[in-house]
Write a protein that holds these residues in place. Structure first.
Motif, PDB file in Angstrom:
ATOM      1  N   GLN A  53       0.829  -1.204   0.000  1.00 20.12           N
ATOM      2  CA  GLN A  53       0.000   0.000   0.000  1.00 20.12           C
ATOM      3  C   GLN A  53       0.869   1.262   0.000  1.00 20.12           C
ATOM      4  O   GLN A  53       0.615   2.198  -0.753  1.00 20.12           O
ATOM      5  N   LEU A  56       2.553   1.650  -3.373  1.00 19.82           N
ATOM      6  CA  LEU A  56       1.608   2.128  -4.371  1.00 19.82           C
ATOM      7  C   LEU A  56       1.399   3.640  -4.264  1.00 19.82           C
ATOM      8  O   LEU A  56       1.328   4.340  -5.278  1.00 19.82           O
ATOM      9  N   GLU A  57       1.331   4.154  -3.042  1.00 26.17           N
ATOM     10  CA  GLU A  57       1.183   5.594  -2.848  1.00 26.17           C
ATOM     11  C   GLU A  57       2.401   6.346  -3.392  1.00 26.17           C
ATOM     12  O   GLU A  57       2.252   7.391  -4.037  1.00 26.17           O
ATOM     13  N   HIS A  59       4.404   5.217  -5.710  1.00 24.15           N
ATOM     14  CA  HIS A  59       4.386   5.020  -7.160  1.00 24.15           C
ATOM     15  C   HIS A  59       3.405   5.993  -7.821  1.00 24.15           C
ATOM     16  O   HIS A  59       3.686   6.548  -8.887  1.00 24.15           O
ATOM     17  N   HIS A  60       2.260   6.208  -7.189  1.00 25.95           N
ATOM     18  CA  HIS A  60       1.280   7.152  -7.738  1.00 25.95           C
ATOM     19  C   HIS A  60       1.836   8.574  -7.769  1.00 25.95           C
ATOM     20  O   HIS A  60       1.602   9.313  -8.737  1.00 25.95           O
ATOM     21  N   ALA A  61       2.567   8.952  -6.733  1.00 23.80           N
ATOM     22  CA  ALA A  61       3.186  10.281  -6.716  1.00 23.80           C
ATOM     23  C   ALA A  61       4.188  10.412  -7.859  1.00 23.80           C
ATOM     24  O   ALA A  61       4.251  11.443  -8.536  1.00 23.80           O
ATOM     25  N   HIS A  62       4.957   9.367  -8.095  1.00 24.55           N
ATOM     26  CA  HIS A  62       5.930   9.368  -9.192  1.00 24.55           C
ATOM     27  C   HIS A  62       5.209   9.438 -10.538  1.00 24.55           C
ATOM     28  O   HIS A  62       5.625  10.170 -11.435  1.00 24.55           O
ATOM     29  N   ALA A  63       4.133   8.684 -10.669  1.00 20.85           N
ATOM     30  CA  ALA A  63       3.361   8.682 -11.920  1.00 20.85           C
ATOM     31  C   ALA A  63       2.797  10.070 -12.211  1.00 20.85           C
ATOM     32  O   ALA A  63       2.689  10.464 -13.380  1.00 20.85           O
ATOM     33  N   LYS A  64       2.462  10.806 -11.161  1.00 19.55           N
ATOM     34  CA  LYS A  64       1.952  12.164 -11.341  1.00 19.55           C
ATOM     35  C   LYS A  64       2.990  13.037 -12.044  1.00 19.55           C
ATOM     36  O   LYS A  64       2.656  13.820 -12.942  1.00 19.55           O
ATOM     37  N   GLN A  67       3.125  12.034 -15.704  1.00 17.76           N
ATOM     38  CA  GLN A  67       1.973  12.552 -16.431  1.00 17.76           C
ATOM     39  C   GLN A  67       2.116  14.050 -16.701  1.00 17.76           C
ATOM     40  O   GLN A  67       1.753  14.529 -17.778  1.00 17.76           O
TER      41      GLN A  67
END
Length: 109
Positions: A53, A56-57, A59-64, A67
């Motif tokens: 978990q 994933l958080e 990873h989402h920040a990195h994906a931002k 993007q």
């Protein structure tokens, strides 16, 4: 505040989100190995889930960031970003190794 300073402030915030989340994840993965070593496999799985978990958080920040750059916003190189990505990759490596160690400890028991 200049636009460049605002962008850097945002970049720094995202980098710290990545670092703190994946650092926590890495700690969970290491703790999962220790739990498995002691034969506490349910606790090891809980630590892996918690680590997943947190990872994933991060990873989402990195994906931002990815993007934003894909959308045309230039993301300047920063040593802090390099460190955040290094920590992200390190945590991912620990996750893979932790899963393997847990499997080995289960087989030994």
């Amino acid at each position: 505040m200049l636009l460049e300073e605002k962008v850097m402030e945002g970049l720094e915030l995202i980098c710290f989100q990545i670092i703190s989340n994946v650092g926590g994840a890495r700690s969970c993965f290491i703790n999962a190995i220790q739990e498995a070593k002691e034969g506490r496999f349910d606790e090891a799985e809980k630590m892996m889930d918690e680590g997943d978990q947190l990872f994933l958080e991060g990873h989402h920040a990195h994906a931002k960031l990815i993007q934003q750059e894909a959308g045309g916003e230039k993301i300047d190189f920063a040593l802090l970003l390099l460190h955040a990505e290094d920590q992200l990759m390190s945590a991912e490596g620990f996750k893979i190794l932790a899963a393997e160690f847990i499997d080995v400890y289960k087989r030994l028991k």
